[in-house]
Motif scaffolding. Structure first.
Motif, mmCIF file in Angstrom:
data_model
loop_
_atom_site.group_PDB
_atom_site.id
_atom_site.type_symbol
_atom_site.label_atom_id
_atom_site.label_comp_id
_atom_site.label_asym_id
_atom_site.label_seq_id
_atom_site.Cartn_x
_atom_site.Cartn_y
_atom_site.Cartn_z
ATOM 1 N N TYR A 122 0.857 -1.183 0.000
ATOM 2 C CA TYR A 122 0.000 0.000 0.000
ATOM 3 C C TYR A 122 0.892 1.231 0.000
ATOM 4 C CZ TYR A 122 -3.285 -3.396 1.936
ATOM 5 O OH TYR A 122 -4.064 -4.510 2.149
ATOM 6 N N LEU A 123 0.524 2.229 -0.772
ATOM 7 C CA LEU A 123 1.178 3.530 -0.757
ATOM 8 C C LEU A 123 0.087 4.562 -0.546
ATOM 9 C CD1 LEU A 123 3.471 3.136 -3.899
ATOM 10 C CD2 LEU A 123 4.145 2.911 -1.502
ATOM 11 N N TYR A 124 0.355 5.587 0.239
ATOM 12 C CA TYR A 124 -0.669 6.595 0.458
ATOM 13 C C TYR A 124 -0.052 7.965 0.694
ATOM 14 C CZ TYR A 124 0.360 5.550 5.359
ATOM 15 O OH TYR A 124 0.983 5.341 6.558
ATOM 16 N N ALA A 125 -0.863 8.990 0.422
ATOM 17 C CA ALA A 125 -0.477 10.379 0.668
ATOM 18 C C ALA A 125 -1.690 11.080 1.251
ATOM 19 C CB ALA A 125 -0.033 11.060 -0.622
ATOM 20 N N GLY A 126 -1.462 12.047 2.116
ATOM 21 C CA GLY A 126 -2.554 12.767 2.752
ATOM 22 C C GLY A 126 -2.238 14.245 2.866
ATOM 23 N N ASN A 127 -3.165 14.979 3.445
ATOM 24 C CA ASN A 127 -3.033 16.423 3.577
ATOM 25 C C ASN A 127 -1.956 16.857 4.552
ATOM 26 O OD1 ASN A 127 -4.823 17.388 1.739
ATOM 27 N ND2 ASN A 127 -6.558 17.329 3.126
ATOM 28 N N GLY A 128 -1.441 15.988 5.319
ATOM 29 C CA GLY A 128 -0.455 16.396 6.312
ATOM 30 C C GLY A 128 -1.151 17.011 7.514
ATOM 31 N N GLU A 129 -0.356 17.504 8.425
ATOM 32 C CA GLU A 129 -0.905 18.056 9.658
ATOM 33 C C GLU A 129 -1.489 19.440 9.401
ATOM 34 O OE1 GLU A 129 1.154 19.424 13.688
ATOM 35 O OE2 GLU A 129 1.432 17.316 13.206
ATOM 36 N N GLY A 130 -2.578 19.726 10.035
ATOM 37 C CA GLY A 130 -3.204 21.041 9.885
ATOM 38 C C GLY A 130 -4.662 20.888 9.528
ATOM 39 N N ASN A 131 -5.152 21.813 8.741
ATOM 40 C CA ASN A 131 -6.565 21.803 8.346
ATOM 41 C C ASN A 131 -6.840 20.656 7.388
ATOM 42 O OD1 ASN A 131 -7.003 24.176 9.814
ATOM 43 N ND2 ASN A 131 -6.270 25.396 8.103
ATOM 44 N N ALA A 132 -7.975 20.006 7.555
ATOM 45 C CA ALA A 132 -8.315 18.850 6.732
ATOM 46 C C ALA A 132 -9.178 19.254 5.536
ATOM 47 C CB ALA A 132 -9.070 17.834 7.579
ATOM 48 N N GLY A 133 -9.152 18.410 4.503
ATOM 49 C CA GLY A 133 -10.058 18.545 3.369
ATOM 50 C C GLY A 133 -9.923 19.852 2.627
ATOM 51 N N SER A 134 -11.056 20.453 2.262
ATOM 52 C CA SER A 134 -11.047 21.676 1.456
ATOM 53 C C SER A 134 -10.479 22.862 2.231
ATOM 54 C CB SER A 134 -12.462 21.996 0.967
ATOM 55 O OG SER A 134 -13.305 22.257 2.080
ATOM 56 N N GLY A 135 -10.388 22.775 3.540
ATOM 57 C CA GLY A 135 -9.811 23.843 4.346
ATOM 58 C C GLY A 135 -8.311 23.741 4.480
ATOM 59 N N ASP A 136 -7.693 22.791 3.781
ATOM 60 C CA ASP A 136 -6.249 22.586 3.877
ATOM 61 C C ASP A 136 -5.536 23.801 3.294
ATOM 62 O OD1 ASP A 136 -3.776 21.452 4.257
ATOM 63 O OD2 ASP A 136 -3.887 20.186 2.479
ATOM 64 N N ASN A 137 -4.881 24.582 4.140
ATOM 65 C CA ASN A 137 -4.232 25.811 3.671
ATOM 66 C C ASN A 137 -2.709 25.715 3.690
ATOM 67 O OD1 ASN A 137 -3.701 25.915 6.360
ATOM 68 N ND2 ASN A 137 -4.772 27.827 6.779
ATOM 69 N N ASN A 138 -2.192 24.504 3.621
ATOM 70 C CA ASN A 138 -0.744 24.381 3.541
ATOM 71 C C ASN A 138 -0.370 23.457 2.389
ATOM 72 O OD1 ASN A 138 -0.679 21.609 4.436
ATOM 73 N ND2 ASN A 138 -0.948 22.329 6.521
ATOM 74 N N GLU A 139 0.869 23.509 2.002
ATOM 75 C CA GLU A 139 1.358 22.679 0.902
ATOM 76 C C GLU A 139 1.917 21.350 1.396
ATOM 77 O OE1 GLU A 139 1.122 23.488 -2.355
ATOM 78 O OE2 GLU A 139 -0.064 25.178 -1.638
ATOM 79 N N ASP A 140 1.917 21.151 2.687
ATOM 80 C CA ASP A 140 2.540 19.973 3.273
ATOM 81 C C ASP A 140 1.687 18.733 3.053
ATOM 82 O OD1 ASP A 140 4.496 21.713 4.347
ATOM 83 O OD2 ASP A 140 3.101 22.202 5.956
ATOM 84 N N LYS A 141 2.337 17.636 2.801
ATOM 85 C CA LYS A 141 1.656 16.371 2.606
ATOM 86 C C LYS A 141 2.331 15.319 3.478
ATOM 87 C CE LYS A 141 -0.964 18.266 -0.352
ATOM 88 N NZ LYS A 141 -1.894 19.099 0.371
ATOM 89 N N SER A 142 1.563 14.336 3.876
ATOM 90 C CA SER A 142 2.129 13.190 4.575
ATOM 91 C C SER A 142 2.145 12.028 3.601
ATOM 92 C CB SER A 142 1.309 12.856 5.814
ATOM 93 O OG SER A 142 -0.014 12.540 5.462
ATOM 94 N N MET A 143 3.111 11.146 3.771
ATOM 95 C CA MET A 143 3.244 10.001 2.881
ATOM 96 C C MET A 143 3.566 8.768 3.694
ATOM 97 S SD MET A 143 5.348 12.001 -0.068
ATOM 98 C CE MET A 143 5.444 10.645 -1.176
ATOM 99 N N GLY A 144 3.106 7.635 3.204
ATOM 100 C CA GLY A 144 3.379 6.402 3.908
ATOM 101 C C GLY A 144 3.367 5.210 2.972
ATOM 102 N N ALA A 145 3.842 4.106 3.495
ATOM 103 C CA ALA A 145 3.882 2.861 2.731
ATOM 104 C C ALA A 145 3.742 1.691 3.693
ATOM 105 C CB ALA A 145 5.187 2.752 1.960
ATOM 106 N N ARG A 146 3.182 0.619 3.176
ATOM 107 C CA ARG A 146 3.047 -0.618 3.947
ATOM 108 C C ARG A 146 3.229 -1.783 3.000
ATOM 109 N NH1 ARG A 146 1.677 -3.745 7.855
ATOM 110 N NH2 ARG A 146 0.015 -5.263 7.774
ATOM 111 N N VAL A 147 3.974 -2.766 3.437
ATOM 112 C CA VAL A 147 4.134 -3.991 2.670
ATOM 113 C C VAL A 147 3.813 -5.163 3.595
ATOM 114 C CG1 VAL A 147 6.628 -4.163 3.119
ATOM 115 C CG2 VAL A 147 5.653 -5.285 1.121
ATOM 116 N N LYS A 148 3.094 -6.150 3.064
ATOM 117 C CA LYS A 148 2.690 -7.307 3.866
ATOM 118 C C LYS A 148 3.104 -8.570 3.118
ATOM 119 C CE LYS A 148 -1.752 -8.018 4.211
ATOM 120 N NZ LYS A 148 -3.153 -8.064 4.624
#
Length: 170
Positions: free
Chosen positions: A2-28
């Motif tokens: 699995y690979l994923y990316a998200g809004n990062g810390e801060g405001n969620a969804g359409s209110g996201d006012n930063n350029e920061d993103k979180s990223m992660g990976a999982r292998v099973k």
């Protein structure tokens, strides 16, 4: 995997006012041993606009032999900020589940250290639980936790949790 990316810390969804993103990976990895055996590795990274970086790593196992299941996980997290607040947190758990038809008997052991900067902030939790599956999508749960903070100023305590879990998927 699995690979994923998200809004990062801060405001969620359409209110996201930063350029920061979180990223992660999982292998099973599924291994053809026992009734079921799976090994997993995970990683996560989040850097926000104030130059605070959070990185987490984990390893987990899930094994089953007939009616006895075991699952466990170890996780380590790094928190580094530009202000000099840097620490690691870590924790692990192991859980045994014995299935008797609609009834599961569970024992779980948890250990958690929220910061490696203090010597006495660790906590252990022993949990005894019973799950009853009324239907495949409705489960009643009773958990009793025995919580032991390692801080000498904190006393051991217990808590009991009653839950009804409803699965709304297919």
């Amino acid at each position: 995997y699995y690979l994923y990316a998200g809004n990062g810390e801060g405001n969620a969804g359409s209110g996201d006012n930063n350029e920061d993103k979180s990223m992660g990976a999982r292998v099973k990895f599924k291994l053809p041993l026992l009734t079921k055996l799976e090994l997993g590795l995970s990683g996560f990274s989040d850097t926000n606009s104030s130059d605070t970086e959070k990185i987490a790593y984990g390893a987990d196992i899930s094994a089953q032999w007939r009616n006895l299941r075991f699952q466990g996980e170890y996780a380590l997290g790094d928190y580094d900020s530009a202000t000099g607040t840097d620490y690691q947190r870590s924790g692990y758990y192991g859980q045994f589940i014995y299935g008797l038809g609609n009834l599961d008997l569970i024992y779980r052991y948890d250990w958690y250290e929220p910061s490696d900067e203090a010597d006495d902030d660790q906590k252990t939790v022993n949990t005894a639980a019973i799950n009853y599956h009324f239907t495949p999508s409705v489960t009643g749960k009773v958990e009793h936790h025995f919580i032991s903070p390692e801080n000498p100023a904190s006393e051991d305590y217990t808590k009991t949790i009653f839950t009804i879990a409803i699965y709304l998927g297919e």
